[in-house]
Scaffold this active site. Structure first.
Site, PDB file in Angstrom:
ATOM      1  N   GLN B 141      66.850 -21.538 -16.558  1.00  0.00           N
ATOM      2  CA  GLN B 141      65.914 -22.637 -16.783  1.00  0.00           C
ATOM      3  C   GLN B 141      65.685 -22.811 -18.278  1.00  0.00           C
ATOM      4  OE1 GLN B 141      62.140 -22.010 -14.955  1.00  0.00           O
ATOM      5  NE2 GLN B 141      62.927 -22.190 -12.893  1.00  0.00           N
ATOM      6  N   SER B 144      60.219 -23.595 -20.623  1.00  0.00           N
ATOM      7  CA  SER B 144      59.128 -23.211 -21.530  1.00  0.00           C
ATOM      8  C   SER B 144      59.533 -23.356 -22.978  1.00  0.00           C
ATOM      9  CB  SER B 144      58.730 -21.750 -21.279  1.00  0.00           C
ATOM     10  OG  SER B 144      58.153 -21.617 -20.019  1.00  0.00           O
ATOM     11  N   GLU B 261      60.990 -23.083  -3.118  1.00  0.00           N
ATOM     12  CA  GLU B 261      61.174 -21.685  -2.708  1.00  0.00           C
ATOM     13  C   GLU B 261      59.841 -21.040  -2.376  1.00  0.00           C
ATOM     14  OE1 GLU B 261      64.017 -20.756  -2.187  1.00  0.00           O
ATOM     15  OE2 GLU B 261      65.278 -22.077  -3.370  1.00  0.00           O
ATOM     16  N   GLU B 392      45.264 -16.636 -15.264  1.00  0.00           N
ATOM     17  CA  GLU B 392      44.149 -17.514 -15.654  1.00  0.00           C
ATOM     18  C   GLU B 392      44.378 -18.932 -15.123  1.00  0.00           C
ATOM     19  OE1 GLU B 392      45.645 -15.284 -17.556  1.00  0.00           O
ATOM     20  OE2 GLU B 392      43.952 -13.909 -17.592  1.00  0.00           O
TER      21      GLU B 392
END
Lengths: 308, 408
Positions: B141, B144, B261, B392
């Site tokens: 991937q 980010s 998934e 968080e």
């Protein structure tokens, strides 16, 4: 009123006009009673009824059971102390007219069917304001020894412990819902307190934990309902009862006490009523000597105490 | 009196999907297959091959899983999927891979296949899907960025279209890309329209990792391994054929892929149960100063008992979630609840393990490996509470989606 709803009969065989072994339904009922702060000794009543129903041919047991199922009698459940033959912490004892007391050392159950046969002292048990509790001293030589099947005896003890946990879970859920609603309404510095991470994230944590507790109780109830007689299934059920009891007895008081913090000063007032739930959850744990009792059972059932 | 209580009882009977006996038989087959042919994975999170031979083994193992129908069975039949496939089978495979300590495909990477199936052109499907099944294409991937982690929509990598909108020049930096150093393909998210609302200006691309303009630099992590990479994109030229789905439609690609998934969340419960057994094994072999095993002591037993209740809570939370997923009745917060519960309990177990190790003066030989694994897990565990949406973020999602509280 409980008897009208059939509540004491959830774990009494159908042949005796009960529902069979519906621990799942009993656990749901216990949670509702806990959420409503109901005064009945439901856990002990259900455990006693189960036990009495498995003392075939004992006329006193039959008679008390019939009274319980008809809603005419209240039978409480407790443990006789090892040395002094005093049953401490008998939930519902002040108003009960029958008692089933387990002498753990001897593996015997004593049935007392006449309130004249014992004295009840409730002076030391005023913390939980929602239910009555007393130390019971049976009169010497009174009562009838019960001889239930070992399975029924074990299951009665498991039922008692599990339904106390279910009671606390009901209280936790009720107060958690109430606190979440409150956090969405009470505003400070221009927004609801539930919009601050310090509050919101703790409520999220408590929600996850409360879900875990509730699922453990449900699972234990399911396993007990399956009438586990094979050794492995019985062990699984015991393990799950201990896990549920340990989780709830160590988690519920802590969780409720933090809800008090999250509710702020209003939660500290008598009238807000959070304290009733805190007192009751503590008492639920104490009645079964938890968390330690569950902890030790779990260590045993997991084989950690074998010394190997 | 007995009749009326049946309606609300069988909530959990029969296990996930209610397919009881069939699922058990399937599980036995998968388990036997893994026992016979499975490629072992020694440490959690250590996936990158250390040699060409090991890389070959991984690719062969993945191909074997696809060929046996244990991976990719839920794909459309024309692309190798199986008619009559049950979603619960995917879950069973993942659970058994974990139970058997076998190398397993990364869920984040498997979503590339789902994205291609859901959004790819026929040409892309023909080119890409068979190669995934053959173990020929490993995917990573490229999501980010240094400034866009949990808040993925903040990504700033540009894919600038030419005037005709036919080619794109990509410039930017990606980070935390697992497997990027040996991947053949990457699923890239880049901003094609910086003027649009931030979710609306993003496009998904399928990128051959050997194109010029891609510089992959592994990052050495605190575990000592280098599993994640930085990927620098400098003048990378992509064409229309690399666009997955629509231009500026990348957010849809990534969100549907992330959901594909979701049943695998269930496999994590198996991992915790196995880790708990490792914890007991550790306590059995860790000797306290008086020579007795840690497990013989009540205080350690009490801590283990508390840990076990957490593991059991998570197991049931996950089972409950999976049951809802399999009947497509899950709540949006179910995933966050399960992830938070699993990853944080995982950390708690590793902290207890380290406490036991620290309290012991010696560890029996047969426990040395377990202790070693726990020390690794202690460090690795934080990767799970940070990646894929930090704890968080999960608490915030639960607060908003389940509790109905305002955005914090």
């Amino acid at each position: 009123m409980l008897a009208e709803l059939g509540l004491p009969a959830f774990c009494v065989p159908e042949a005796l006009d009960g529902f069979g072994l519906r621990v799942d339904v009993a656990a749901s009922a216990a949670a509702e009673l806990g959420a409503a702060l109901h005064a009945s000794p439901f856990a002990g009543l259900t455990a006693s009824a189960h036990l009495l129903a498995h003392c075939a041919g004992n006329p006193q047991a039959e008679q008390v059971l019939a009274g319980v199922l008809a809603g005419e009698r209240v039978c409480a459940f407790g443990y006789l102390g090892a040395g002094d033959q005093v049953a401490r912490l008998v939930d519902g004892a002040p108003d009960a007219d029958a008692l089933v007391l387990l002498n753990r050392a001897r593996g015997e159950f004593l049935l007392l069917e006449d309130p004249a046969d014992w004295t009840a002292d409730s002076r030391r048990h005023g913390f939980d304001l929602t239910r009555g509790c007393a130390d019971v001293t049976p009169a010497a030589g009174r009562g009838h020894l019960l001889r239930p099947s070992p399975e029924a005896a074990r299951r009665a003890v498991d039922l008692y412990e599990l339904l106390l946990a279910a009671d606390a879970v009901g209280g936790v859920r009720r107060m958690l819902d109430r606190t979440i609603t409150y956090a969405g309404q009470r505003r400070t510095f221009g927004k609801p307190i539930g919009g601050y991470q310090a509050v919101q994230h703790r409520l999220a944590e408590h929600t996850v934990r409360a879900r875990g507790m509730a699922l453990l109780v449900t699972e234990a109830a399911r396993l007990l309902s399956a009438e586990p007689t094979a050794a492995d299934a019985a062990r699984q059920a015991r393990r799950c009862v201990a896990t549920a009891s340990l989780s709830v007895s160590s988690g519920a008081p802590h969780l409720l006490h933090d809800l008090l913090q999250l509710t702020g000063a209003i939660g500290f007032t008598w009238e807000y009523g959070l304290h009733y739930y805190e007192r009751r959850a503590h008492q639920d744990a104490r009645l079964a000597a938890n968390p330690r009792h569950a902890q030790r059972s779990l260590a045993e059932v997991e084989g950690w105490t074998d010394g190997s | 009196m007995a009749a009326d209580l049946t309606a609300d009882t069988e909530l959990t009977a029969g296990g996930p999907g209610g397919a009881g006996a069939d699922v058990d038989a399937y599980r036995q087959r998968v388990r036997a297959f893994i026992a016979e042919r499975g490629l072992p994975m020694d440490r959690e999170g250590v996936r990158v091959p250390e040699s060409a031979a090991q890389e070959r083994q991984i690719r062969d193992w993945l191909r074997a899983l696809y060929e046996a129908g244990y991976l990719g069975a839920g794909w459309p039949v024309e692309w190798g999927g199986q008619a009559g496939h049950l979603p619960v089978h995917d879950l069973v495979v993942m659970e058994e891979l974990i139970r058997g300590d076998a190398y397993r495909p990364l869920d984040q990477v498997m979503l590339a296949a789902h994205a291609v199936i859901a959004f790819g052109s026929d040409e892309q499907k023909r080119a890409l899907l068979p190669r995934i099944r053959a173990g020929e294409h490993i995917w990573c991937q490229l999501f980010s960025e240094p400034g866009a982690g949990s808040d993925l929509a903040a990504l700033r990598t540009r894919a600038e279209p030419d005037a005709a909108g036919e080619t794109f020049t990509v410039t930017g930096q990606k980070i935390w890309s697992t497997d990027a150093q040996w991947s053949d393909m990457g699923l890239l998210l880049a901003r094609t329209d910086p003027t649009a609302e931030r979710h609306a200006g993003i496009t998904a691309f399928v990128v051959p990792m050997d194109l010029p303009g891609i510089d992959v630099r592994p990052i050495r992590e605190m575990t000592g391994h280098a599993e994640f990479c930085e990927v620098f994109l400098d003048g990378l030229q992509l064409g229309r054929q690399h666009v997955l789905g629509e231009v500026n439609g990348g957010w849809k690609v990534v969100t549907s892929g992330l959901a594909s998934e979701r049943a695998f969340v269930g496999a994590n419960a198996i991992q915790l149960e196995r880790l708990f057994q490792d914890l007991v094994a550790l306590a059995r072999t860790a000797r306290l100063p008086d020579g007795t095993p840690a497990l013989a002591h009540e205080d350690i037993q009490a801590k283990l008992a508390a840990a076990l209740t957490r593991v059991e809570e998570v197991r049931l939370i996950v089972r409950d979630t999976v049951e809802r997923i399999l009947v497509e009745a899950e709540h949006p917060s179910d995933g966050p609840v399960a992830k938070l519960a699993y990853t944080e309990t995982n950390v708690a177990l590793s902290e207890l393990a380290l406490e036991i190790i620290a309290s012991a003066v010696s560890i029996d030989d047969d426990g040395a490996q377990v202790a070693d694994r726990w020390q690794h897990n202690f460090l690795w565990g934080r990767a799970l509470t940070i990646s894929g949406g930090a704890s968080e973020i999960m608490r915030g999602l639960i607060g908003r989606q389940l509790l109905g509280l305002p955005r914090a």
